[in-house]
Enzyme design. Sequence first.
Site, PDB file in Angstrom:
ATOM      1  N   GLY A 183       0.811  -1.202   0.000  1.00 24.70           N
ATOM      2  CA  GLY A 183       0.000   0.000   0.000  1.00 24.70           C
ATOM      3  C   GLY A 183       0.850   1.259   0.000  1.00 24.70           C
ATOM      4  O   GLY A 183       2.078   1.204  -0.124  1.00 24.70           O
ATOM      5  N   HIS A 187      13.458  10.588   6.827  1.00 20.33           N
ATOM      6  CA  HIS A 187      14.480  11.458   6.223  1.00 20.33           C
ATOM      7  C   HIS A 187      14.332  11.589   4.705  1.00 20.33           C
ATOM      8  O   HIS A 187      14.965  12.453   4.101  1.00 20.33           O
ATOM      9  CB  HIS A 187      15.888  10.995   6.604  1.00 20.33           C
ATOM     10  CG  HIS A 187      16.339   9.724   5.965  1.00 20.33           C
ATOM     11  ND1 HIS A 187      17.596   9.191   6.176  1.00 20.33           N
ATOM     12  CD2 HIS A 187      15.729   8.849   5.125  1.00 20.33           C
ATOM     13  CE1 HIS A 187      17.739   8.077   5.503  1.00 20.33           C
ATOM     14  NE2 HIS A 187      16.622   7.849   4.849  1.00 20.33           N
TER      15      HIS A 187
END
Length: 343
Positions: free
Chosen positions: A234, A253
């Site tokens: 997903g 990040h």
Amino acid sequence: MSPEAVADEVVDARASSAFLVNESLGYLFPAALRAAAVVGVADHLADGPRTAAELAGATRTDARNLYRVLRLLATRGVFEEDAVGRFRLTAAGDALRTDAPCSARSAVLMNTDRSMWLPTADLSRCVTEGTSAFEHLFGLPFFEYFAQDEDTADVFHTGMAAMSDAENGPIADACDFPPTGTVVDVGGGHGGFLLTVLDRHPALRGVLYDRPHVLAGHRLDTPGAAGRWSTETGDFFTAVPKGDVLLLKRILHDWEDDQCVTLLDRCRAALAPGGRILVVEAVVPPGNAPHQAKALDLLLMAALVGRERTVPEFAGLFEAAGLKLARVVPTPTVLSVVEAVAV
């Protein structure tokens, strides 16, 4: 200004010039490291020292040019040349072997791949335009490019798995997992970290959540984890599988702040009562001391849209997503565990 002061200023200027010129040549070391990794030099030194000519024969390379590469790498301790021109693999360079425990070869090939290398040559674009250089060079954003280029994607995911193999154990030991429950590794790649967690906590169940083309290479099908894992596919900006502990290892990040807040909000909605989100990232420390997070931050600036963050920056993201910073746990690796709980 006295003649002595002028002379001192000239000496300082020359020292500065020499320092900066030397620093500007630093990119040649990773270039040499990549060349040695590509042709597999380290694999041919496992049984002892060999000359550049012998190595060239084994690797089907040019002996003179191979010698020049090895000579530079020897100045940084990867190899060591003896008095008769034989090179041996040092303890520091041993992980360049393909079959070394926690081999770094795939990680080296990933970090020096053109998909990483070329954007860093265009950092000035990032500075002047405030954007990533990757899309300008490759025509697509980072992850969209990888989704349509299987070879580059394989280099990336194999390299990330290699980096993780060396750090997963110490990080898992630093995390505080419940005795039972479900751990969801969000964007967990091939599942190396989740597998390490399951190995250490035999009563936990795990869910590896990622894109279909990534999960195709998962590593969870082992006897020790049998019956205790599943995979789900997903978009983690839309929804996240429910769990007691949600792992985000080297994920935030990659993204801008608003995207991180969206992802964290989805994670908060998926948390079981009393659950926790464990963000595993290279936290940028204050001050001028060297830290790998400061270098990785520029790689992210060049290739993606995200950044490495400080503790206050993580706290701000959590607050915006209805979470609060519980604690930051250092690990023996470059990564820390930044723990968030629901408000």
